[in-house]
Write a protein that holds these residues in place. Structure first.
Motif, PDB file in Angstrom:
ATOM      1  N   UNK A 135     -25.150   9.168 -13.575  1.00  0.00           N
ATOM      2  CA  UNK A 135     -25.127   7.955 -14.192  1.00  0.00           C
ATOM      3  C   UNK A 135     -26.192   7.982 -15.276  1.00  0.00           C
ATOM      4  N   UNK A 136     -25.986   7.617 -16.451  1.00  0.00           N
ATOM      5  CA  UNK A 136     -26.712   7.557 -17.518  1.00  0.00           C
ATOM      6  C   UNK A 136     -26.628   8.872 -18.385  1.00  0.00           C
ATOM      7  N   UNK A 137     -26.184   9.943 -18.040  1.00  0.00           N
ATOM      8  CA  UNK A 137     -26.238  10.964 -18.541  1.00  0.00           C
ATOM      9  C   UNK A 137     -25.121  11.397 -19.367  1.00  0.00           C
ATOM     10  N   UNK A 138     -25.036  12.078 -20.327  1.00  0.00           N
ATOM     11  CA  UNK A 138     -23.929  12.326 -21.396  1.00  0.00           C
ATOM     12  C   UNK A 138     -23.202  13.591 -20.776  1.00  0.00           C
ATOM     13  N   UNK A 139     -21.575  13.529 -20.744  1.00  0.00           N
ATOM     14  CA  UNK A 139     -20.970  14.579 -20.300  1.00  0.00           C
ATOM     15  C   UNK A 139     -20.250  14.966 -21.384  1.00  0.00           C
ATOM     16  N   UNK A 140     -20.019  16.501 -21.512  1.00  0.00           N
ATOM     17  CA  UNK A 140     -18.805  17.006 -22.553  1.00  0.00           C
ATOM     18  C   UNK A 140     -17.867  17.748 -21.426  1.00  0.00           C
ATOM     19  N   UNK A 141     -16.703  17.304 -21.863  1.00  0.00           N
ATOM     20  CA  UNK A 141     -15.694  17.998 -21.143  1.00  0.00           C
ATOM     21  C   UNK A 141     -14.862  18.985 -22.136  1.00  0.00           C
ATOM     22  N   UNK A 142     -14.629  20.281 -21.968  1.00  0.00           N
ATOM     23  CA  UNK A 142     -14.008  21.125 -22.542  1.00  0.00           C
ATOM     24  C   UNK A 142     -12.539  21.549 -22.266  1.00  0.00           C
ATOM     25  N   UNK A 143     -11.377  21.150 -22.765  1.00  0.00           N
ATOM     26  CA  UNK A 143     -10.130  21.033 -22.187  1.00  0.00           C
ATOM     27  C   UNK A 143      -9.015  21.486 -23.396  1.00  0.00           C
ATOM     28  N   UNK A 144      -7.925  21.877 -22.852  1.00  0.00           N
ATOM     29  CA  UNK A 144      -6.904  21.886 -23.992  1.00  0.00           C
ATOM     30  C   UNK A 144      -6.252  20.459 -24.336  1.00  0.00           C
ATOM     31  N   UNK A 145      -5.788  20.547 -25.525  1.00  0.00           N
ATOM     32  CA  UNK A 145      -5.221  19.337 -25.872  1.00  0.00           C
ATOM     33  C   UNK A 145      -4.232  18.556 -25.136  1.00  0.00           C
ATOM     34  N   UNK A 146      -3.651  19.425 -24.515  1.00  0.00           N
ATOM     35  CA  UNK A 146      -2.365  18.794 -23.537  1.00  0.00           C
ATOM     36  C   UNK A 146      -3.030  18.226 -22.367  1.00  0.00           C
ATOM     37  N   UNK A 147      -4.042  18.603 -21.945  1.00  0.00           N
ATOM     38  CA  UNK A 147      -4.949  17.526 -20.900  1.00  0.00           C
ATOM     39  C   UNK A 147      -5.854  16.625 -21.309  1.00  0.00           C
ATOM     40  N   UNK A 148      -6.090  16.491 -22.461  1.00  0.00           N
ATOM     41  CA  UNK A 148      -7.256  15.616 -23.021  1.00  0.00           C
ATOM     42  C   UNK A 148      -6.888  13.963 -22.656  1.00  0.00           C
ATOM     43  N   UNK A 149      -5.723  13.650 -22.956  1.00  0.00           N
ATOM     44  CA  UNK A 149      -5.222  12.346 -22.985  1.00  0.00           C
ATOM     45  C   UNK A 149      -5.194  11.978 -21.298  1.00  0.00           C
ATOM     46  N   UNK A 150      -4.462  12.791 -20.626  1.00  0.00           N
ATOM     47  CA  UNK A 150      -4.379  12.241 -19.105  1.00  0.00           C
ATOM     48  C   UNK A 150      -5.798  12.474 -18.523  1.00  0.00           C
ATOM     49  N   UNK A 151      -6.705  13.289 -18.810  1.00  0.00           N
ATOM     50  CA  UNK A 151      -7.794  13.235 -18.200  1.00  0.00           C
ATOM     51  C   UNK A 151      -8.635  11.939 -18.723  1.00  0.00           C
ATOM     52  N   UNK A 152      -8.515  11.523 -19.984  1.00  0.00           N
ATOM     53  CA  UNK A 152      -9.465  10.240 -20.320  1.00  0.00           C
ATOM     54  C   UNK A 152      -8.956   9.273 -19.671  1.00  0.00           C
TER      55      UNK A 152
END
Length: 149
Positions: free
Chosen positions: A83-100
């Motif tokens: 909590x309070x920390x930034x997070x960067x997730x690297x994934x393919x474009x096909x997974x981005x929308x569902x993960x969001x």
């Protein structure tokens, strides 16, 4: 990541676990083996989405490779996020929308139980659909040749 002191985590499901899930599904549903094999060959040959239904992966296997994997990744991201920390997730474009979408629901926990991975399902798949039929066919032809000769 080292320069800023960030921690790096792999949140994807292990290859062996995915392989076991797919092999178990195919062992229990043999009609899907041909579709899976066909779609695998098509996907190895190109990066395009299959044009017709004959080249598409069976729906249940697609769920294992897509939805269940995304669910696992989202639960791992939420489990490791501070909590309070930034997070960067690297994934393919096909997974981005569902993960969001999945990450926007922080109460979402993985409904897929974590199980210890073993090599039994891929082994059984090969045994039941390759070794036993091959051995049986060889045995039948040997007996026929012995009886005719």
């Amino acid at each position: 990541a080292e320069e800023v002191g960030a921690q790096v985590y792999c949140v994807d499901r292990s290859y062996r676990e995915t392989q076991n899930r797919v092999a178990k599904r195919l062992l229990m549903h043999p009609k899907e083996i041909v579709g899976f094999a066909r779609s695998s060959l098509v996907s190895l040959g190109s990066q395009q989405v299959p044009a017709n239904d004959a080249e598409r992966c069976p729906e249940a296997v697609e769920k294992i490779l897509g939805e269940e994997r995304e669910e696992h990744m989202a639960s791992e991201i939420l489990r490791r996020h501070v909590s309070g920390a930034q997070c960067l997730v690297l994934c393919c474009p096909a997974r981005r929308e569902t993960l969001e979408r999945r990450l926007a629901q922080p109460e979402a926990e993985s409904a897929i139980p974590a199980v210890a991975t073993s090599r039994i399902w891929p082994f059984l798949l090969v045994l039941v659909y390759v070794v036993i039929p091959g051995y049986g066919t060889t045995f039948i032809f040997w007996r026929l040749a012995k009886g005719l000769g």
